[in-house]
Design a protein around this motif. Sequence first.
Motif, mmCIF file in Angstrom:
data_model
loop_
_atom_site.group_PDB
_atom_site.id
_atom_site.type_symbol
_atom_site.label_atom_id
_atom_site.label_comp_id
_atom_site.label_asym_id
_atom_site.label_seq_id
_atom_site.Cartn_x
_atom_site.Cartn_y
_atom_site.Cartn_z
ATOM 1 N N GLN A 194 0.867 -1.180 0.000
ATOM 2 C CA GLN A 194 0.000 0.000 0.000
ATOM 3 C C GLN A 194 0.899 1.224 0.000
ATOM 4 O O GLN A 194 1.769 1.363 0.845
ATOM 5 C CB GLN A 194 -0.885 -0.003 1.238
ATOM 6 N N ALA A 195 0.687 2.099 -0.995
ATOM 7 C CA ALA A 195 1.580 3.240 -1.143
ATOM 8 C C ALA A 195 1.136 4.401 -0.268
ATOM 9 O O ALA A 195 -0.042 4.561 0.032
ATOM 10 C CB ALA A 195 1.603 3.677 -2.600
ATOM 11 N N GLY A 196 2.114 5.180 0.139
ATOM 12 C CA GLY A 196 1.831 6.415 0.858
ATOM 13 C C GLY A 196 2.680 7.525 0.277
ATOM 14 O O GLY A 196 3.636 7.261 -0.458
ATOM 15 N N GLU A 197 2.339 8.807 0.590
ATOM 16 C CA GLU A 197 3.117 9.923 0.049
ATOM 17 C C GLU A 197 4.079 10.443 1.090
ATOM 18 O O GLU A 197 3.759 10.496 2.276
ATOM 19 C CB GLU A 197 2.184 11.046 -0.402
ATOM 20 N N THR A 198 5.266 10.844 0.598
ATOM 21 C CA THR A 198 6.209 11.505 1.497
ATOM 22 C C THR A 198 6.362 12.947 1.061
ATOM 23 O O THR A 198 6.020 13.281 -0.080
ATOM 24 C CB THR A 198 7.597 10.839 1.437
ATOM 25 N N GLY A 199 6.880 13.805 1.902
ATOM 26 C CA GLY A 199 7.093 15.192 1.523
ATOM 27 C C GLY A 199 8.399 15.395 0.786
ATOM 28 O O GLY A 199 8.678 16.461 0.258
ATOM 29 N N THR A 200 9.253 14.368 0.727
ATOM 30 C CA THR A 200 10.601 14.525 0.175
ATOM 31 C C THR A 200 10.608 14.318 -1.329
ATOM 32 O O THR A 200 9.569 14.114 -1.955
ATOM 33 C CB THR A 200 11.554 13.511 0.824
ATOM 34 N N GLU A 201 11.848 14.298 -1.877
ATOM 35 C CA GLU A 201 12.034 14.154 -3.322
ATOM 36 C C GLU A 201 11.539 12.807 -3.812
ATOM 37 O O GLU A 201 11.134 12.659 -4.957
ATOM 38 C CB GLU A 201 13.534 14.316 -3.617
ATOM 39 N N LYS A 202 11.611 11.743 -2.937
ATOM 40 C CA LYS A 202 11.238 10.382 -3.349
ATOM 41 C C LYS A 202 9.735 10.233 -3.569
ATOM 42 O O LYS A 202 9.295 9.322 -4.267
ATOM 43 C CB LYS A 202 11.714 9.406 -2.253
ATOM 44 N N GLU A 203 8.943 11.085 -3.014
ATOM 45 C CA GLU A 203 7.492 11.183 -3.204
ATOM 46 C C GLU A 203 6.682 10.019 -2.669
ATOM 47 O O GLU A 203 5.716 10.196 -1.961
ATOM 48 C CB GLU A 203 7.141 11.416 -4.688
ATOM 49 N N ARG A 204 7.050 8.760 -3.026
ATOM 50 C CA ARG A 204 6.205 7.630 -2.600
ATOM 51 C C ARG A 204 6.993 6.674 -1.710
ATOM 52 O O ARG A 204 8.195 6.497 -1.866
ATOM 53 C CB ARG A 204 5.705 6.846 -3.825
ATOM 54 N N PHE A 205 6.294 6.053 -0.792
ATOM 55 C CA PHE A 205 6.922 4.993 0.018
ATOM 56 C C PHE A 205 5.838 3.974 0.380
ATOM 57 O O PHE A 205 4.651 4.297 0.331
ATOM 58 C CB PHE A 205 7.573 5.595 1.265
ATOM 59 N N PRO A 206 6.220 2.745 0.662
ATOM 60 C CA PRO A 206 5.204 1.750 1.020
ATOM 61 C C PRO A 206 4.737 1.942 2.461
ATOM 62 O O PRO A 206 5.534 1.820 3.389
ATOM 63 C CB PRO A 206 5.933 0.415 0.836
ATOM 64 N N GLU A 207 3.471 2.266 2.625
ATOM 65 C CA GLU A 207 2.929 2.393 3.972
ATOM 66 C C GLU A 207 2.881 1.024 4.645
ATOM 67 O O GLU A 207 3.146 0.861 5.816
ATOM 68 C CB GLU A 207 1.518 2.977 3.885
ATOM 69 N N LYS A 208 2.472 0.085 3.782
ATOM 70 C CA LYS A 208 2.375 -1.284 4.278
ATOM 71 C C LYS A 208 3.041 -2.164 3.232
ATOM 72 O O LYS A 208 2.798 -2.010 2.036
ATOM 73 C CB LYS A 208 0.895 -1.637 4.409
ATOM 74 N N PHE A 209 3.954 -3.035 3.645
ATOM 75 C CA PHE A 209 4.556 -3.978 2.707
ATOM 76 C C PHE A 209 4.587 -5.322 3.397
ATOM 77 O O PHE A 209 5.301 -5.510 4.380
ATOM 78 C CB PHE A 209 5.973 -3.533 2.335
ATOM 79 N N GLU A 210 3.772 -6.265 2.916
ATOM 80 C CA GLU A 210 3.699 -7.562 3.595
ATOM 81 C C GLU A 210 3.964 -8.689 2.606
ATOM 82 O O GLU A 210 3.467 -8.669 1.482
ATOM 83 C CB GLU A 210 2.313 -7.752 4.212
ATOM 84 N N ILE A 211 4.769 -9.657 3.037
ATOM 85 C CA ILE A 211 4.949 -10.877 2.246
ATOM 86 C C ILE A 211 4.479 -12.041 3.102
ATOM 87 O O ILE A 211 4.934 -12.214 4.241
ATOM 88 C CB ILE A 211 6.420 -11.099 1.835
ATOM 89 N N ASN A 212 3.547 -12.813 2.542
ATOM 90 C CA ASN A 212 3.086 -14.006 3.254
ATOM 91 C C ASN A 212 4.059 -15.140 2.951
ATOM 92 O O ASN A 212 4.074 -15.688 1.849
ATOM 93 C CB ASN A 212 1.672 -14.352 2.779
ATOM 94 N N MET A 213 4.886 -15.492 3.933
ATOM 95 C CA MET A 213 5.934 -16.478 3.672
ATOM 96 C C MET A 213 5.404 -17.897 3.510
ATOM 97 O O MET A 213 6.134 -18.789 3.099
ATOM 98 C CB MET A 213 7.000 -16.453 4.773
#
Lengths: 164, 343
Positions: free
Chosen positions: A86-105
């Motif tokens: 699930q993507a989220g926004e950052t205020g920095t140059e990178k703009e996007r970051f994963p709010e939630k990143f899950e791997i079902n092992m």
Amino acid sequence: MSGIKRKNNLTFLEKIYIPEIVRGLKLTLQNMFRPNVTLEYPEKKFTPPDSYRGRPVLVKDINGLERCVACGLCARVCPPLAIEVQAGETGTEKERFPEKFEINMLRCIFCGFCEEVCPEEAIVMSKDYELVFSNRNDAIFGKDKLLVPIENLKPRLEFLRKFK
Amino acid sequence: MNIWEIIIITLIKIAVIVTVLLLAVSYAVYFERKISAWAQNRIGPNRVGWKGALQPFADVFKLLLKEDIVPEASNKPLHALAPFIALFVAFSTYAVIPFGPEVNIFGYKVQLVVADINIGILYILALTSLSVYGITFAGWSSGSKYSLLGGIRSSAQMISYEVSMGFSVGGVVLLASSLSPVKIVEAQHGWMWNAFLQPVGFITFLVSSFAETNRLPFDLPEAEPELVGGYHTEYSSMKFAGFFLAEYANMIISSALITTLYLGGWQNPIVDIFNIQGTLAVFLQVGAFLLKVAFLLFFFIWVRWSIPRFRYDQLMNIGWKVMFPLALFNLIWVAVLIMVFKI
């Protein structure tokens, strides 16, 4: 065995089998004195080569942030649908970051498609093969377990640059 | 010696032999696993005790604690009896095999054999033929087709190989002109081992004893890939352990028998050459016997992990068309030796 052509006329020595039996016995006797190939696992551990595809992990860059931009390609390509982003926004140059990143092992099949498809070299396969959980909830790895500092992943990243 | 002394001495001998034999059986299992591991570049059991030395005891306790499953369709009395027949035959054969010369212990003259009977060879042949009953009963009473096939195969195999075995022994009996194992060993003093005098008989006897003990090139009664477990498919717990122990006890008996008949028994050429007397000679001679048996046991295990199993028709072909004529040829060869060379 279609490829093997058998001789019909065996010589006397071949018919009595004894030379062949002696040859077989000699081979096993030689093997008894060769070094063992067994690795006594819990005490000694196997160090995989760089090409090994173990547990997929997220790369934590030098600044302490994940490289991932949450484009969702890995989730898209994952054959058993093990990844959820699930993507989220950052205020920095990178703009996007994963709010939630899950791997079902429990679902992951270690195919390495996520690593192959990633445009940012943000998700790579580590050498970690000891995956044990006692219930299904523990098997879903969140960002806390997935983020690994870049220093630990250098060999794999170099391998990818060479061969990908 | 009065009757009580004889009884007590015999009981002591029986106790010693049974203890040694049981220990040897459990360690034969251990070495089977070790040697198979070495032949395949593995390590083998190494967790229980020093280098896994207590593994056999762990195995036995595990088997004791298992549930004893008796199949619904089985013939229960025979199903319970079969492993005991196998064990009884395996252990009682040892009574007539001499493991040392006559010794003086505290003034008593003791023959190092439980029963020095003058028809020991007939006794051994009779008992080894009985061992087929254990396996056939096990196969038939289980009420399972795999077990039945294993039992039938085993009876056919044992009957076929008994013939060549008997004829090979005929050669040994001719040379020693006695049916007593003690006399046969005494006839092979120095290097006059029967293995050198009648090599063909030695080979036929060796091959037949592989077949008699159901060891690998001839282990059709328990052929794992085809018959699941053969005659012991339906056995579990201590009854299975009974068959397992009987197989290894049979192996030891066969090795001891080959040693007695063909490799000079307790005869140690070193003792004859240097003319050693007294206690040291006895120790060397008993040691020689144990060494020969140990080597043959190693050979049994070694062959098992080298040679693949025969097909059933090949087994019968070899038994009747190769081993039987060879044993007959050996008998004639021995007769010629006696007539021409006056050995």
